[in-house]
Design an enzyme around this catalytic site. Structure first.
Site, PDB file in Angstrom:
ATOM      1  N   CYS A   1      -4.729   2.456  -3.786  1.00 46.44           N
ATOM      2  CA  CYS A   1      -3.509   2.969  -3.146  1.00 46.44           C
ATOM      3  C   CYS A   1      -2.347   1.988  -3.310  1.00 46.44           C
ATOM      4  O   CYS A   1      -1.570   1.762  -2.387  1.00 46.44           O
ATOM      5  CB  CYS A   1      -3.750   3.262  -1.665  1.00 46.44           C
ATOM      6  SG  CYS A   1      -4.936   4.578  -1.370  1.00 46.44           S
TER       7      CYS A   1
ATOM      8  N   ASP B   1       2.898  -4.147   7.937  1.00 47.05           N
ATOM      9  CA  ASP B   1       1.601  -3.494   7.736  1.00 47.05           C
ATOM     10  C   ASP B   1       0.542  -4.554   7.978  1.00 47.05           C
ATOM     11  O   ASP B   1       0.331  -5.440   7.159  1.00 47.05           O
ATOM     12  CB  ASP B   1       1.530  -2.944   6.312  1.00 47.05           C
ATOM     13  CG  ASP B   1       0.152  -2.411   5.939  1.00 47.05           C
ATOM     14  OD1 ASP B   1      -0.793  -2.523   6.747  1.00 47.05           O
ATOM     15  OD2 ASP B   1       0.005  -1.912   4.807  1.00 47.05           O
TER      16      ASP B   1
ATOM     17  N   LYS C   1     -10.959  -0.925  10.139  1.00 49.84           N
ATOM     18  CA  LYS C   1     -11.050  -2.119   9.296  1.00 49.84           C
ATOM     19  C   LYS C   1     -11.425  -3.363  10.096  1.00 49.84           C
ATOM     20  O   LYS C   1     -11.516  -4.459   9.536  1.00 49.84           O
ATOM     21  CB  LYS C   1      -9.720  -2.344   8.564  1.00 49.84           C
ATOM     22  CG  LYS C   1      -9.358  -1.232   7.588  1.00 49.84           C
ATOM     23  CD  LYS C   1      -8.064  -1.526   6.861  1.00 49.84           C
ATOM     24  CE  LYS C   1      -7.577  -0.334   6.055  1.00 49.84           C
ATOM     25  NZ  LYS C   1      -8.463  -0.013   4.910  1.00 49.84           N
TER      26      LYS C   1
ATOM     27  N   HIS D   1       0.860  -1.185   0.000  1.00 52.42           N
ATOM     28  CA  HIS D   1       0.000   0.000   0.000  1.00 52.42           C
ATOM     29  C   HIS D   1       0.894   1.233   0.000  1.00 52.42           C
ATOM     30  O   HIS D   1       2.023   1.190   0.496  1.00 52.42           O
ATOM     31  CB  HIS D   1      -0.875  -0.042   1.264  1.00 52.42           C
ATOM     32  CG  HIS D   1      -1.947   0.987   1.331  1.00 52.42           C
ATOM     33  ND1 HIS D   1      -1.707   2.295   1.680  1.00 52.42           N
ATOM     34  CD2 HIS D   1      -3.299   0.910   1.133  1.00 52.42           C
ATOM     35  CE1 HIS D   1      -2.849   2.967   1.696  1.00 52.42           C
ATOM     36  NE2 HIS D   1      -3.826   2.153   1.355  1.00 52.42           N
TER      37      HIS D   1
ATOM     38  N   GLN E   1      -4.627  -5.332   6.828  1.00 54.66           N
ATOM     39  CA  GLN E   1      -5.537  -6.277   6.186  1.00 54.66           C
ATOM     40  C   GLN E   1      -5.487  -7.666   6.812  1.00 54.66           C
ATOM     41  O   GLN E   1      -6.189  -8.570   6.350  1.00 54.66           O
ATOM     42  CB  GLN E   1      -5.211  -6.372   4.691  1.00 54.66           C
ATOM     43  CG  GLN E   1      -5.401  -5.083   3.924  1.00 54.66           C
ATOM     44  CD  GLN E   1      -6.850  -4.649   3.845  1.00 54.66           C
ATOM     45  OE1 GLN E   1      -7.770  -5.452   3.999  1.00 54.66           O
ATOM     46  NE2 GLN E   1      -7.079  -3.367   3.608  1.00 54.66           N
TER      47      GLN E   1
END
Length: 408
Positions: A363, A197, A223, A121, A200
């Protein structure tokens, strides 16, 4: 089995029609909906306990502080951090990754390297671009093999020059889940710092930062059924002690002299100003909600949905799916294109059928350039999605295909 039909009742926003069709919400990789339990926790805080934390000695301030720090402990348990000192509240994943990249500017020198993947991302690309430009370090990319991270290439490019490795746990486009524990072991063998990261992955699977062996791990509340504007940066305590604060003033100070100042201890030295108390409390409530369901069941539910819908999508003539075809490596994200139709046209047509998906570059422009596509359509699933939602997606895509073929 996870009872998604019962879970749906906890999410009032899902009980509506869009364009005279029942809403099928499949944009969960962008943001998830919020259950009544979280909404009520926010309402209760603002109606009963709204006050600034840590400084006040009156009853409301003490109640707000207790709830705020209780949320931090819930996060610690949720990701299995060893201490609440390692749990920093942020605005979201982007903020956390930027903080780490700013720390990297203190460490990197000319000739050093930062290793990232092409599937990152922008929030895990641009901060590292900036850090490398400021320090003279080199930004090195690992590319794909069969729609997944090329681990052989990663091992080859990971050298003693590598000082940071920053990789997404789960791609927001490809849906691929990366072997973070293995990558962390390889990074540490070269003396590199491992940054993840987790935007997700954290909402969709059980996270154990100690088991993964990472140095930093960032994720967002919105999220995972929590409010917007709240996130977490996990960092090993020793690493956080090395880091300087990014913002100054308010809650992070210990004492201020005319020409100098001292900082609070961890984790508060990084939380300048009035924090997002309601967001943190909402995040704690969302964690309670997900823990009650069970993260193993959340992950299995999404695997079941992907296993159900994937072959149905593959059967649509002219539909191209991006990422690995090995469903065991995938999260609940599927990016695709349909014939030569522009993704925005496809997403608009699906919206007419009540199906909410995302279209664009997500993104992740370097990834889409690598894939040689300008944009994709993305469907992403969560705990309240059902096989019927999958069927509606497939049906809406078939209608879209027929409509545009008829038009042309």
């Amino acid at each position: 089995m996870l009872d998604s039909h019962t879970i749906r009742k906890d999410f009032p926003i899902l009980d509506q029609s869009v364009n005279d069709e029942p809403l099928v919400y499949l944009d969960n990789a962008a943001t998830t909906q919020k259950p009544t339990q979280v909404l009520e926790a926010l309402k209760a805080y603002y109606e009963n306990d709204n006050a600034n934390v840590h400084r006040g000695v009156h009853t409301l301030a003490e109640r707000a502080t207790a709830s705020y720090e209780a949320a931090r402990e819930k996060v610690r348990t949720f990701i299995n951090a060893s201490s609440t000192k390692e749990v920093l509240f942020t605005r979201g994943t982007t903020t956390g990754l930027n903080w780490v990249a700013r720390f990297a500017e203190q460490v990197l020198q000319e000739g050093d390297e930062v290793l990232i993947s092409i599937m990152e991302h922008h929030s895990n690309i641009i901060p590292w671009q900036q850090a490398c430009q400021k320090t003279g370090a080199k930004l090195v990319y690992v590319y794909l093999k069969d729609g997944s991270l090329d681990m052989e290439e990663l091992e080859a490019k990971l050298t003693s020059k590598t000082k940071f490795v920053a990789i997404t746990h789960a791609s927001n486009v490809l849906g691929v889940v990366n072997p973070i524990k293995k990558i962390a072991e390889l990074a540490h063998a070269q003396g590199a710092i491992m940054v993840v990261d987790g935007a997700q992955s954290t909402p969709h699977m059980k996270i154990d930062v100690q088991e993964l062996g990472v140095d930093f791990f960032a994720f967002s509340g919105h999220k995972m059924a929590a409010p917007t504007g709240i996130g977490v940066l996990y960092g090993k305590e020793d690493r956080l002690k090395e880091m300087s604060p990014i913002e100054f003033g308010g809650e992070m100070i210990d004492f201020v002299y005319e020409q100098s100042a001292s900082w609070k201890e961890l984790p508060w030295k990084f939380e300048a100003g009035t924090p997002n108390m309601a967001g943190a409390i909402g995040l704690g409530e969302a964690i309670d909600y997900l823990e009650k369901i069970g993260m193993d069941r959340v992950e299995q539910h999404e695997h079941d949905l992907i296993a159900y819908v994937f072959p149905k999508l593959q059967a649509i003539e002219g539909l191209t799916i991006y990422g690995s075809k090995d469903l065991a490596q995938r999260s609940g994200v599927i990016a695709f294109n349909l014939d030569d139709l522009h993704p925005h046209d496809v997403a608009t047509a699906l919206d007419y059928e009540g199906v909410a998906v995302r279209a664009g570059h997500h993104c992740a422009q370097p990834l889409l350039h690598y894939l040689d596509v300008p944009a994709t359509v993305r469907a992403s699933f969560y705990i309240y999605n059902t096989p019927a939602d999958c069927d509606k997606l497939v049906e809406a895509l078939e209608k879209t295909k027929e409509f545009f073929n008829g038009t042309f």
